[in-house]
Design a protein around this motif. Structure first.
Motif, PDB file in Angstrom:
ATOM      1  N   ARG A   1     -14.856  42.322 -16.025  1.00 55.75           N
ATOM      2  CA  ARG A   1     -13.504  42.528 -15.502  1.00 55.75           C
ATOM      3  C   ARG A   1     -13.180  44.015 -15.280  1.00 55.75           C
ATOM      4  NH1 ARG A   1      -9.018  39.413 -14.865  1.00 55.75           N
ATOM      5  NH2 ARG A   1     -10.131  37.617 -15.757  1.00 55.75           N
TER       6      ARG A   1
ATOM      7  N   VAL B   1     -15.052  45.207 -12.184  1.00 55.49           N
ATOM      8  CA  VAL B   1     -14.478  44.679 -10.936  1.00 55.49           C
ATOM      9  C   VAL B   1     -13.227  45.476 -10.569  1.00 55.49           C
ATOM     10  CG1 VAL B   1     -13.394  42.679  -9.848  1.00 55.49           C
ATOM     11  CG2 VAL B   1     -15.427  42.375 -11.278  1.00 55.49           C
TER      12      VAL B   1
ATOM     13  N   THR C   1     -12.884  47.849  -7.281  1.00 52.10           N
ATOM     14  CA  THR C   1     -11.755  47.592  -6.386  1.00 52.10           C
ATOM     15  C   THR C   1     -10.938  48.858  -6.151  1.00 52.10           C
ATOM     16  OG1 THR C   1     -11.601  45.272  -7.094  1.00 52.10           O
ATOM     17  CG2 THR C   1      -9.647  46.239  -6.075  1.00 52.10           C
TER      18      THR C   1
ATOM     19  N   LEU D   1     -17.558  44.767  -2.541  1.00 57.27           N
ATOM     20  CA  LEU D   1     -17.134  44.411  -3.897  1.00 57.27           C
ATOM     21  C   LEU D   1     -18.086  43.413  -4.548  1.00 57.27           C
ATOM     22  CD1 LEU D   1     -15.200  44.299  -6.316  1.00 57.27           C
ATOM     23  CD2 LEU D   1     -13.822  42.650  -5.035  1.00 57.27           C
ATOM     24  N   PRO D   2     -18.275  42.214  -4.003  1.00 57.70           N
ATOM     25  CA  PRO D   2     -19.141  41.257  -4.703  1.00 57.70           C
ATOM     26  C   PRO D   2     -20.604  41.659  -4.757  1.00 57.70           C
ATOM     27  CG  PRO D   2     -18.344  40.335  -2.629  1.00 57.70           C
ATOM     28  CD  PRO D   2     -17.598  41.597  -2.846  1.00 57.70           C
TER      29      PRO D   2
ATOM     30  N   VAL E   1     -20.899  44.040  -7.629  1.00 55.53           N
ATOM     31  CA  VAL E   1     -20.777  43.316  -8.896  1.00 55.53           C
ATOM     32  C   VAL E   1     -22.071  42.569  -9.218  1.00 55.53           C
ATOM     33  CG1 VAL E   1     -19.606  41.416 -10.076  1.00 55.53           C
ATOM     34  CG2 VAL E   1     -18.276  43.092  -8.784  1.00 55.53           C
TER      35      VAL E   1
ATOM     36  N   GLU F   1     -13.022  37.915  -9.277  1.00 58.16           N
ATOM     37  CA  GLU F   1     -13.091  38.978  -8.275  1.00 58.16           C
ATOM     38  C   GLU F   1     -11.928  38.860  -7.296  1.00 58.16           C
ATOM     39  OE1 GLU F   1     -17.058  39.907  -6.617  1.00 58.16           O
ATOM     40  OE2 GLU F   1     -17.839  38.528  -8.113  1.00 58.16           O
TER      41      GLU F   1
ATOM     42  N   SER G   1      -9.004  41.668  -6.886  1.00 62.46           N
ATOM     43  CA  SER G   1      -9.089  42.503  -5.682  1.00 62.46           C
ATOM     44  C   SER G   1      -7.990  42.245  -4.664  1.00 62.46           C
ATOM     45  CB  SER G   1     -10.457  42.323  -5.018  1.00 62.46           C
ATOM     46  OG  SER G   1     -10.630  40.997  -4.556  1.00 62.46           O
TER      47      SER G   1
END
Length: 404
Positions: free
Chosen positions: A115, A118, A122, A147-148, A151, A360, A364
């Motif tokens: 968390r 992420v 972001t 972003l993903p 991650v 996510e 985000s």
């Protein structure tokens, strides 16, 4: 199978095609690229039932007659979707064995521990957008995608220098418009990258998911073969980011094309999790998922799927099934009382990464819209182009004006 619907490999009109499939009934014959026959299941209840049915398999080596009989050429463009040896294509005891290993690695604790990362990623992406020239940006390229993938690469310990080439390979896996030669070449590059990752992580062990899987292979070799190890990395890294890219992409489009609903979210009247769930129903990240196979003859939706025949899970069609969601099933509605969807699958193959994908999005999306509350699409919604895939449901670009 008579009168099959020929699926468009470019995925140019995912929802238009889904509507045509629904019109043909909850179960209908389709033709995949290369002339391969399958049954598309478009009814929500029918699909839900099949996903949970032990008489439906994902192992082509055991249960797909055309594959077993050599009728599917090795250069079939979708071969990787059925040839990989991981829990995606496993059945019965093999599936339980592989899922146990993954579940042990992909725990809620490990997911929750991401968390802060992420939120940090972001913040960095939003800050970079704030400096975008002319206040314009492609949110798929500059937000929904990085972003993903950042991650999932952190989660599996993928080195920075490997990420661009790995991304290109994942794009190729989901691109159903590739030729047989392009698809095969893409597979070879991807296997090379992930085999290198395994060798790298063996030389330099780390407390990441790649390390956990390698330990399962090296310390308990009988429980995870080398092929299963590499193919599991393909599954987790590919599915672990492409689907979330599309979720963010489609949620952003939904908000920007439904201003009255966005106003309710912006005011705090409706929480973001309602946006996320309705997006998953309205525009599932995976439109159609290959393949499953009938272990025995199955009667469903007025059709008989014979033993050994292939089944396509038509998630985009099922998400708008009027039998469940009513005559307004095509409408995006965050106030919809029943947002039931199958975007994370159902039954024994239910997605192990669902918590990460939701987390996510929950982090985000509020951050993006909180920083740019008045942003707008830079093109007419009808000009947004689908990615070249009847599997992946997203856009090639998502151009916006950040401060409209």
């Amino acid at each position: 199978m008579e009168n099959p619907y020929v699926l468009d490999p470019t995925g140019a009109d995912v929802q238009g095609e889904a509507a045509k499939l629904r019109e043909r009934g909850p179960v209908t014959p389709v033709e995949l690229p290369g002339g391969v026959a399958a049954w598309a299941v478009t009814g929500q209840e029918e699909l839900k039932g099949l996903l949970a049915d032990p008489m439906v398999s994902k192992n082509p080596n055991l249960h797909w007659a055309a594959w077993i009989n050599g009728e599917i050429p090795p250069d079939w463009p979708l071969a990787l979707w059925v040839s990989v040896q991981n829990m995606f294509t496993a059945y019965g005891d093999d599936h339980r064995r592989l899922r146990t290993i993954i579940s042990r690695a992909f725990t809620p604790r490990r997911t929750e521990a991401l968390r802060p990362a992420v939120a940090e990623i972001t913040r960095d992406l939003v800050a970079a957008l704030a400096a975008a020239p002319g206040g314009r940006a492609d949110l798929r390229e500059e937000f929904a995608y990085p972003l993903p993938i950042e991650v999932i690469c952190r989660l599996f310990g993928v080195p920075d220098e490997t990420r661009p080439s790995l991304r290109r390979c994942v794009d190729g896996v989901f691109n159903t418009a590739l030729t047989a030669e392009q698809s095969l070449a893409n597979q070879q590059v991807m296997y090379g990258i992930l085999q290198d990752l395994v060798e790298f992580r063996r030389r330099e062990p780390a407390d990441d998911l790649a390390g956990v899987l390698i330990s399962a292979r090296d310390e308990e070799g009988s429980r995870l073969s080398e092929n299963e190890l590499v193919d599991t990395l393909i599954l987790m890294i590919s599915a672990g980011h492409e689907t979330t890219v599309n979720l963010l992409d489609q949620a952003i489009v939904a908000m920007l094309t439904h201003p009255e609903q966005y106003a309710r979210v912006r005011s705090g009247e409706v929480p973001w999790d309602e946006v996320i769930e309705e997006t998953l129903r309205w525009q599932p990240p995976v439109a159609n998922l290959p393949l499953r196979y009938a272990v025995e003859d199955i009667e469903v939706g007025g059709a008989t799927i014979r033993k050994g025949e292939a089944i396509l899970a038509a998630y985009a069609a099922a998400g708008r099934d009027r039998a469940l969601h009513g005559d307004d099933a095509d409408a995006f509605d965050i106030a919809r009382a029943d947002k039931e969807h199958l975007s994370f699958g159902y039954g024994v193959h239910f997605c192990v990464g669902k918590h990460l994908a939701r987390m996510e999005a929950e982090i985000s999306l509020p951050a993006l819209f909180g920083r740019f509350p008045d942003m707008a699409l830079a093109v007419d919604p009808g000009e947004l182009r689908q990615v070249e895939s009847f599997i992946s449901n997203g856009h090639r670009e998502l151009p916006v004006i950040l401060n409209s």
